[in-house]
Structures are given as structure tokens and as C-alpha cells.
Write a protein that holds these residues in place. Structure first.
Motif, PDB file in Angstrom:
ATOM      1  N   LEU A 117       0.828  -1.205   0.000  1.00  0.00           N
ATOM      2  CA  LEU A 117       0.000   0.000   0.000  1.00  0.00           C
ATOM      3  C   LEU A 117       0.868   1.263   0.000  1.00  0.00           C
ATOM      4  N   ASP A 118       1.950   1.239   0.785  1.00  0.00           N
ATOM      5  CA  ASP A 118       2.872   2.378   0.791  1.00  0.00           C
ATOM      6  C   ASP A 118       3.451   2.609  -0.605  1.00  0.00           C
ATOM      7  N   THR A 119       3.912   1.546  -1.248  1.00  0.00           N
ATOM      8  CA  THR A 119       4.510   1.716  -2.582  1.00  0.00           C
ATOM      9  C   THR A 119       3.472   2.154  -3.605  1.00  0.00           C
ATOM     10  N   ALA A 120       2.228   1.705  -3.453  1.00  0.00           N
ATOM     11  CA  ALA A 120       1.171   2.159  -4.369  1.00  0.00           C
ATOM     12  C   ALA A 120       0.890   3.648  -4.168  1.00  0.00           C
ATOM     13  N   ILE A 121       0.880   4.078  -2.916  1.00  0.00           N
ATOM     14  CA  ILE A 121       0.687   5.508  -2.622  1.00  0.00           C
ATOM     15  C   ILE A 121       1.846   6.312  -3.198  1.00  0.00           C
ATOM     16  N   LEU A 122       3.058   5.838  -2.987  1.00  0.00           N
ATOM     17  CA  LEU A 122       4.236   6.535  -3.521  1.00  0.00           C
ATOM     18  C   LEU A 122       4.196   6.611  -5.046  1.00  0.00           C
ATOM     19  N   CYS A 143       1.545   6.766  -6.920  1.00  0.00           N
ATOM     20  CA  CYS A 143       0.564   7.809  -7.257  1.00  0.00           C
ATOM     21  C   CYS A 143       1.172   9.201  -7.075  1.00  0.00           C
ATOM     22  N   LEU A 144       1.875   9.399  -5.965  1.00  0.00           N
ATOM     23  CA  LEU A 144       2.459  10.706  -5.685  1.00  0.00           C
ATOM     24  C   LEU A 144       3.600  11.039  -6.636  1.00  0.00           C
ATOM     25  N   GLN A 145       4.387  10.023  -7.046  1.00  0.00           N
ATOM     26  CA  GLN A 145       5.459  10.278  -8.022  1.00  0.00           C
ATOM     27  C   GLN A 145       4.881  10.694  -9.365  1.00  0.00           C
ATOM     28  N   ALA A 146       3.735  10.142  -9.727  1.00  0.00           N
ATOM     29  CA  ALA A 146       3.112  10.501 -11.000  1.00  0.00           C
ATOM     30  C   ALA A 146       2.543  11.914 -10.950  1.00  0.00           C
ATOM     31  N   ASP A 147       1.938  12.277  -9.798  1.00  0.00           N
ATOM     32  CA  ASP A 147       1.370  13.616  -9.631  1.00  0.00           C
ATOM     33  C   ASP A 147       1.193  13.875  -8.143  1.00  0.00           C
ATOM     34  N   SER A 148       2.066  14.702  -7.583  1.00  0.00           N
ATOM     35  CA  SER A 148       2.033  14.936  -6.139  1.00  0.00           C
ATOM     36  C   SER A 148       0.805  15.724  -5.690  1.00  0.00           C
ATOM     37  N   ARG A 149       0.031  16.245  -6.642  1.00  0.00           N
ATOM     38  CA  ARG A 149      -1.182  16.987  -6.278  1.00  0.00           C
ATOM     39  C   ARG A 149      -2.407  16.074  -6.166  1.00  0.00           C
ATOM     40  N   THR A 150      -2.231  14.790  -6.409  1.00  0.00           N
ATOM     41  CA  THR A 150      -3.350  13.853  -6.305  1.00  0.00           C
ATOM     42  C   THR A 150      -3.859  13.842  -4.864  1.00  0.00           C
ATOM     43  N   ILE A 151      -5.152  14.048  -4.699  1.00  0.00           N
ATOM     44  CA  ILE A 151      -5.722  14.130  -3.355  1.00  0.00           C
ATOM     45  C   ILE A 151      -5.901  12.733  -2.750  1.00  0.00           C
ATOM     46  N   ALA A 152      -5.941  12.696  -1.432  1.00  0.00           N
ATOM     47  CA  ALA A 152      -6.009  11.436  -0.696  1.00  0.00           C
ATOM     48  C   ALA A 152      -7.217  10.598  -1.085  1.00  0.00           C
ATOM     49  N   GLU A 153      -8.338  11.242  -1.392  1.00  0.00           N
ATOM     50  CA  GLU A 153      -9.543  10.495  -1.776  1.00  0.00           C
ATOM     51  C   GLU A 153      -9.311   9.704  -3.061  1.00  0.00           C
ATOM     52  N   VAL A 154      -8.625  10.328  -4.030  1.00  0.00           N
ATOM     53  CA  VAL A 154      -8.353   9.657  -5.307  1.00  0.00           C
ATOM     54  C   VAL A 154      -7.340   8.527  -5.099  1.00  0.00           C
ATOM     55  N   ILE A 155      -6.302   8.805  -4.318  1.00  0.00           N
ATOM     56  CA  ILE A 155      -5.309   7.764  -4.042  1.00  0.00           C
ATOM     57  C   ILE A 155      -5.973   6.602  -3.311  1.00  0.00           C
ATOM     58  N   GLY A 156      -6.797   6.919  -2.309  1.00  0.00           N
ATOM     59  CA  GLY A 156      -7.491   5.882  -1.554  1.00  0.00           C
ATOM     60  C   GLY A 156      -8.344   4.991  -2.445  1.00  0.00           C
ATOM     61  N   ALA A 157      -9.034   5.603  -3.401  1.00  0.00           N
ATOM     62  CA  ALA A 157      -9.861   4.814  -4.326  1.00  0.00           C
ATOM     63  C   ALA A 157      -8.991   3.886  -5.176  1.00  0.00           C
ATOM     64  N   LYS A 158      -7.800   4.324  -5.534  1.00  0.00           N
ATOM     65  CA  LYS A 158      -6.909   3.501  -6.358  1.00  0.00           C
ATOM     66  C   LYS A 158      -6.286   2.353  -5.575  1.00  0.00           C
ATOM     67  N   VAL A 159      -5.966   2.587  -4.291  1.00  0.00           N
ATOM     68  CA  VAL A 159      -5.229   1.579  -3.522  1.00  0.00           C
ATOM     69  C   VAL A 159      -6.099   0.811  -2.536  1.00  0.00           C
ATOM     70  N   GLY A 160      -7.358   1.222  -2.377  1.00  0.00           N
ATOM     71  CA  GLY A 160      -8.263   0.502  -1.482  1.00  0.00           C
ATOM     72  C   GLY A 160      -8.185   0.918  -0.027  1.00  0.00           C
ATOM     73  N   LEU A 161      -7.943   2.195   0.218  1.00  0.00           N
ATOM     74  CA  LEU A 161      -7.906   2.723   1.582  1.00  0.00           C
ATOM     75  C   LEU A 161      -8.805   3.944   1.695  1.00  0.00           C
ATOM     76  N   SER A 162      -9.152   4.296   2.923  1.00  0.00           N
ATOM     77  CA  SER A 162      -9.885   5.540   3.139  1.00  0.00           C
ATOM     78  C   SER A 162      -8.939   6.717   2.957  1.00  0.00           C
ATOM     79  N   ALA A 163      -9.504   7.891   2.721  1.00  0.00           N
ATOM     80  CA  ALA A 163      -8.684   9.098   2.581  1.00  0.00           C
ATOM     81  C   ALA A 163      -7.883   9.353   3.854  1.00  0.00           C
ATOM     82  N   ALA A 164      -8.493   9.120   5.022  1.00  0.00           N
ATOM     83  CA  ALA A 164      -7.793   9.340   6.297  1.00  0.00           C
ATOM     84  C   ALA A 164      -6.595   8.395   6.438  1.00  0.00           C
TER      85      ALA A 164
END
Length: 159
Positions: free
Chosen positions: A9-14, A16-37
Motif C-alpha cells: 500500500l505504501d509503494t502504491a501511494i508513492l 501515485c504521488l510520483q506521478a502527480d504529487s497533487r493527487t488528493i487522498a480520496e483519489v489515491i485511496g480509491a486507487k489503492v483501497g484505503l480511506s482518505a484518512a
């Protein structure tokens, strides 16, 4: 420094952020299967542990009139700590130095430098190399084309 344990999950988040650091937590969460929090907590931990060093905008040198890129190898006169540290400090103070590496081999440093034109690069070489008695020799290559430029790191290194 021991690298922190990163799970998938950490590497999936990373990724997403490497591709676009402005990606919001809600979008990242939807991609990796986690809540925004949960994503926000993980990003905070990745920042706090130094995995994420900083987040920056990548600018186009051409759009800013910095049409020329130079790769410069530098050989120092002496390999003393004070000489190396002084050169490091000088490179940190120069805005046109985009990257500086202390390396093994024939050269001591490799620099990537962006300038508007040859006159600006000439002024830079005079300040950094010709007026510096600790520089023995430097060699410059002019980049003909930007084939690949980036700072993204490979994240799938397990196994």
C-alpha cells in the motif's frame, strides 16, 4: 539510515504521488483501497521518516528561456575534506546547478547545469572553475536533446 518497512500500500501511494504529487487522498485511496484518512496518515509517516523528502513543481527549462543544458565533470586539485565541502557549498549557492554528484573515478564531481546561453555558462565557469584554485580540470558536454529527465524511483524492488 535503515529504510523503513514499506508495504504494497505504501509503494502504491508513492507511485501515485510520483506521478502527480497533487493527487488528493480520496483519489489515491480509491486507487489503492484505503480511506482518505488512512492515506493521509501513511503520507504523513512517509514524510516524517524521510521517504518523501519534498514535493516540488517540475518546470520546463525551455519555457523559462533556459535553452542550454551542460553536463560538467570536475576534477579537484586536492581531495581534502575542506576542499570538497567548499566546492559542495559553492554548487548549492548556484541556481543554475540543477544536480551535483560527488563521484568515484577520474572526476570528483558531475554537475548538470542549465543556462540561458553560452555567455551565461561562460560566466558560471569563470566563477565556479577558473577562479577556483582548488579546481584542477573540468570538462563540459552540451546536451543536444532532453531524452529522459526525471526523479521518479523504481518502487517494485522486492524479491
Amino acid at each position: 539510515m535503515q529504510p523503513p518497512d514499506l508495504d504494497t500500500l505504501d509503494t502504491a501511494i508513492l507511485a501515485c504521488l510520483q506521478a502527480d504529487s497533487r493527487t488528493i487522498a480520496e483519489v489515491i485511496g480509491a486507487k489503492v483501497g484505503l480511506s482518505a484518512a488512512a492515506v493521509q496518515r501513511r503520507i504523513k509517516r512517509l514524510r516524517d521518516t524521510g521517504v518523501i523528502e519534498r514535493e516540488v513543481a517540475v518546470l520546463s527549462p525551455k519555457a523559462l528561456g533556459l535553452a542550454m543544458t551542460f553536463v560538467v565533470t570536475v576534477e579537484m586539485e586536492r581531495e581534502r575534506v575542506d576542499v570538497l565541502d567548499e566546492f559542495r557549498q559553492r554548487t548549492l549557492a548556484e541556481e543554475c546547478v540543477q544536480q551535483c554528484y560527488w563521484v568515484t573515478g577520474a572526476a570528483d564531481f558531475v554537475l548538470v547545469v542549465n543556462c540561458r546561453d553560452m555567455a551565461e555558462f561562460d560566466a558560471f565557469t569563470r566563477r565556479m572553475f577558473l577562479e577556483n584554485p582548488n579546481v584542477r580540470h573540468f570538462t563540459t558536454s552540451v546536451a543536444m536533446d532532453r531524452v529522459k529527465v526525471g526523479l521518479t524511483l523504481p518502487l517494485d524492488r522486492r524479491g
